[in-house]
Design an enzyme around this catalytic site. Structure first.
Site, mmCIF file in Angstrom:
data_model
loop_
_atom_site.group_PDB
_atom_site.id
_atom_site.type_symbol
_atom_site.label_atom_id
_atom_site.label_comp_id
_atom_site.label_asym_id
_atom_site.label_seq_id
_atom_site.Cartn_x
_atom_site.Cartn_y
_atom_site.Cartn_z
ATOM 1 C CG ASP A 93 2.353 1.409 9.538
ATOM 2 O OD1 ASP A 93 1.869 2.201 10.414
ATOM 3 O OD2 ASP A 93 2.580 1.627 8.271
ATOM 4 N NE ARG A 112 -0.546 10.361 10.434
ATOM 5 C CZ ARG A 112 -1.060 9.306 9.600
ATOM 6 N NH1 ARG A 112 -2.149 8.924 9.748
ATOM 7 N NH2 ARG A 112 0.015 8.838 8.731
ATOM 8 C CE LYS A 144 -1.886 1.938 4.009
ATOM 9 N NZ LYS A 144 -1.655 3.517 4.159
ATOM 10 C CG ASN A 145 1.928 2.978 3.670
ATOM 11 O OD1 ASN A 145 0.957 3.063 3.237
ATOM 12 N ND2 ASN A 145 2.466 2.614 4.922
ATOM 13 N NE ARG A 156 -7.120 4.507 4.546
ATOM 14 C CZ ARG A 156 -6.135 4.693 5.469
ATOM 15 N NH1 ARG A 156 -6.467 4.596 6.797
ATOM 16 N NH2 ARG A 156 -5.012 5.199 5.124
ATOM 17 C CB CYS A 177 -5.112 6.199 10.237
ATOM 18 S SG CYS A 177 -5.512 4.533 9.306
HETATM 19 N N1 EPU Z 1 6.071 14.353 11.509
HETATM 20 C C1 EPU Z 1 5.985 15.708 11.553
HETATM 21 N N2 EPU Z 1 6.335 16.631 10.886
HETATM 22 C C2 EPU Z 1 6.121 16.125 9.361
HETATM 23 C C3 EPU Z 1 6.037 14.696 9.126
HETATM 24 C C4 EPU Z 1 6.099 13.816 10.220
HETATM 25 O O1 EPU Z 1 6.247 15.856 12.850
HETATM 26 O O2 EPU Z 1 6.305 17.242 8.559
HETATM 27 C C5 EPU Z 1 5.866 13.186 12.347
HETATM 28 C C6 EPU Z 1 4.805 12.560 12.756
HETATM 29 O O3 EPU Z 1 3.864 13.241 13.252
HETATM 30 C C7 EPU Z 1 5.181 11.260 13.242
HETATM 31 C C8 EPU Z 1 6.545 10.990 12.642
HETATM 32 O O4 EPU Z 1 7.008 12.554 12.327
HETATM 33 O O5 EPU Z 1 5.124 11.660 14.593
HETATM 34 C C9 EPU Z 1 6.736 10.314 11.488
HETATM 35 O O6 EPU Z 1 5.741 10.499 10.361
HETATM 36 P P1 EPU Z 1 5.816 10.016 8.981
HETATM 37 O O7 EPU Z 1 5.892 11.193 8.189
HETATM 38 O O8 EPU Z 1 6.832 8.912 8.783
HETATM 39 O O9 EPU Z 1 4.551 9.304 8.475
HETATM 40 P P2 EPU Z 1 3.524 9.530 7.619
HETATM 41 O O10 EPU Z 1 4.150 9.681 6.439
HETATM 42 O O11 EPU Z 1 2.516 10.355 7.877
HETATM 43 C C10 EPU Z 1 3.686 6.976 6.786
HETATM 44 C C11 EPU Z 1 2.700 5.925 6.370
HETATM 45 C C12 EPU Z 1 2.171 5.364 7.822
HETATM 46 C C13 EPU Z 1 3.366 5.038 8.875
HETATM 47 C C14 EPU Z 1 4.306 6.054 8.581
HETATM 48 C C15 EPU Z 1 5.458 5.603 9.558
HETATM 49 C C16 EPU Z 1 1.981 6.401 4.213
HETATM 50 C C17 EPU Z 1 0.837 6.760 3.505
HETATM 51 N N3 EPU Z 1 1.638 6.103 5.637
HETATM 52 O O12 EPU Z 1 3.043 8.083 7.343
HETATM 53 O O13 EPU Z 1 1.360 4.243 7.258
HETATM 54 O O14 EPU Z 1 2.452 4.538 9.901
HETATM 55 O O15 EPU Z 1 4.667 6.659 7.678
HETATM 56 O O16 EPU Z 1 6.017 4.363 8.911
HETATM 57 O O17 EPU Z 1 3.002 5.738 3.844
HETATM 58 C C18 EPU Z 1 -0.587 2.624 7.725
HETATM 59 O O18 EPU Z 1 -0.046 2.210 6.495
HETATM 60 O O19 EPU Z 1 -1.380 2.238 8.448
HETATM 61 C C19 EPU Z 1 0.103 4.058 8.100
HETATM 62 C C20 EPU Z 1 -0.393 4.906 9.187
#
Ligand code: EPU
Length: 429
Positions: free
Chosen positions: A305, A122, A22-23, A397, A117
């Protein structure tokens, strides 16, 4: 709206095939916009986040055709207006990848603030910091992020924390920028490498993906490519835990064992047998499950995850286990639901203390988010009696044919429509 009804207590046995990640898919699909020619994507998972990504492309003017159930041909050359409206973006976190890719292609983008989610706050400050560093100006207007520039110029970007989303968005925006972009403290997840491989197969020049320093030398144009998405490490991990929780014996096929190392190691600590082959892994249990500690971390650490799923397994392990969530502020929302099934868990902030119980009992529960929903399915499979899980659109999803795959392993799980309930959410997908 639909729900799962599970009659628990059956051992999962047999073989299951893992779908595309997915990701990776939700990053690679928007990336097609950067190409001046059509692309063919293989091993595309049939899940609602992918449908939304493809729908966004289609609504913007791309030609999207399924060549088979998991192969899609996308010609995004018809897209002229780089806008993703609220109705499209609101249900999916990954809609923010359209910011990077549209910025990379058109030097401007207007995308609604993403949904997805709820796992606590976030923010996307690191994404916006990276775009600004490449020379783009960002404003927020009526829930829409507006971003534009005359020219994207390569730059050096250091992320304040390891972030998957901002690493991917920066790669998408920088791939056609003038000069060299260097991302430091980059995320190293397998889907980052997959996106880099896809972009490189289109003619990009990205080095270092999979390490914490990624270098992107801007290129003038990108051509079409045919590319197969990697297997989903979290879907694989979910089946591994489901096999363990039911004391089953399952061969999980079409995986990359290296991507699963942190999960495999933790399962072995808990007393689960894991036998690795080239592209499959066999999970079985022939002794007691025992307590352990888990702390989620960026890759190659234990993935957030998989936190709800492993916590569910630990509910059935002898002794006191400690699970610490190291990525998100609020990823224990499923704990109340597990307690209804007889779990003994207490949560203090980002730490859960789990006292193992001999068994869980079926109960009506509600999926609060995608991975928590998968964890409740695992609990239902292992529990005595009937579990009914509502709000399964969260699960759909990210898991292709979840209940069919589980039935193939001997689970007693059916999907039922709930009469008279809202279909608004489905329609919005
Ligand atoms: N963060 C910030 N500022 C930013 C970006 C991130 O403070 O600009 C913080 C977030 O709040 C969090 C941490 O940094 O505490 C890590 O966030 P990250 O950006 O890595 O997560 P994401 O891109 O929002 C993706 C996956 C998630 C997965 C996380 C961590 C996708 C679409 N989503 O989320 O997947 O948990 O990386 O590996 O790729 C899932 O598949 O169930 C899912 C939630």
């Amino acid at each position: 709206m639909e729900k799962f009804i599970i009659k628990g207590g059956r051992r999962l046995c047999g073989e299951v095939e893992i779908s595309g990640a997915k990701n990776a898919a939700v990053a690679i699909i928007p990336a097609v916009i950067l190409s001046d020619e059509p692309c063919i994507l293989e091993n595309v998972p049939n899940i609602s986040d992918v449908s939304i990504s493809l729908r966004i492309l289609y609504e913007m003017g791309a030609d999207v055709q399924f060549l088979s159930s998991n192969t899609v041909r996308i010609d995004a050359t018809g897209i002229t207006e780089p806008i993703v409206p609220y109705e499209m973006a609101k249900h999916m976190r990954a809609s923010y990848y359209f910011l990077g890719t549209l910025l990379g292609k058109f030097k401007r983008a207007r995308v609604a603030v993403p949904g997805g989610c709820y796992l606590g706050d976030r923010p996307i400050d690191q994404h916006l910091k990276a775009f600004a560093s490449l020379g783009a100006a960002c404003t927020l207007d009526h829930g829409m992020i507006d971003i534009q520039t005359e020219n994207l110029i390569g730059s050096q970007i250091y992320f304040d924390m390891v972030t998957v989303g901002a690493t991917i968005n920066t790669m998408l925006a920088a791939v056609k920028a003038t000069g060299m972009t260097v991302i430091e403290n980059a995320a190293r997840e397998p889907h980052i490498v997959d996106l880099a491989n896809f972009l490189n197969s289109m003619g990009a020049n990205i080095m270092g993906a999979g390490t914490d320093v990624i270098k992107i030398k801007g290129v003038k144009s990108l051509k079409g490519a045919t590319y197969a998405i990697i297997p989903d490490q979290i879907e694989a991990g979910t089946f591994m835990v489901a096999a363990a929780a039911t004391k089953g014996d399952v061969l999980i096929k079409n995986i990359i064992p290296k991507h699963l190392e942190s999960i495999t190691a933790k399962l072995e600590k808990i007393g689960v047998n894991a036998e690795e082959f080239d592209d499959s892994i066999r999970i079985s249990v022939d002794g007691p499950l025992v307590k352990t500690t888990v702390k989620t971390m960026p890759h190659p650490g234990f993935p957030t995850d998989m936190q709800p799923q492993i916590s569910t397994l630990l509910c059935l392990a002898e002794g006191t286990s400690i699970v610490t969530e190291g990525i998100f502020d609020n990823r224990f929302r499923y704990v109340d639901e597990l307690r209804r099934m007889g779990a003994d868990i207490s949560v203090d902030g980002k730490v859960a203390v789990i006292e193992g119980v001999p068994e869980l009992m079926g109960a009506p529960v509600t999926a609060p988010d995608l991975r928590a929903g998968a964890a409740l399915v695992i609990a239902g499979l292992a529990a005595k009696g009937v579990t009914e899980i509502e709000d399964i659109y969260h699960i759909e999803r990210g898991y292709e044919n979840f209940e069919e795959k589980l039935r193939g392993l001997g689970a007693d799980i059916v999907k039922k429509s709930v009469p008279g309930s809202s279909t608004v959410r489905k329609a919005a997908l």
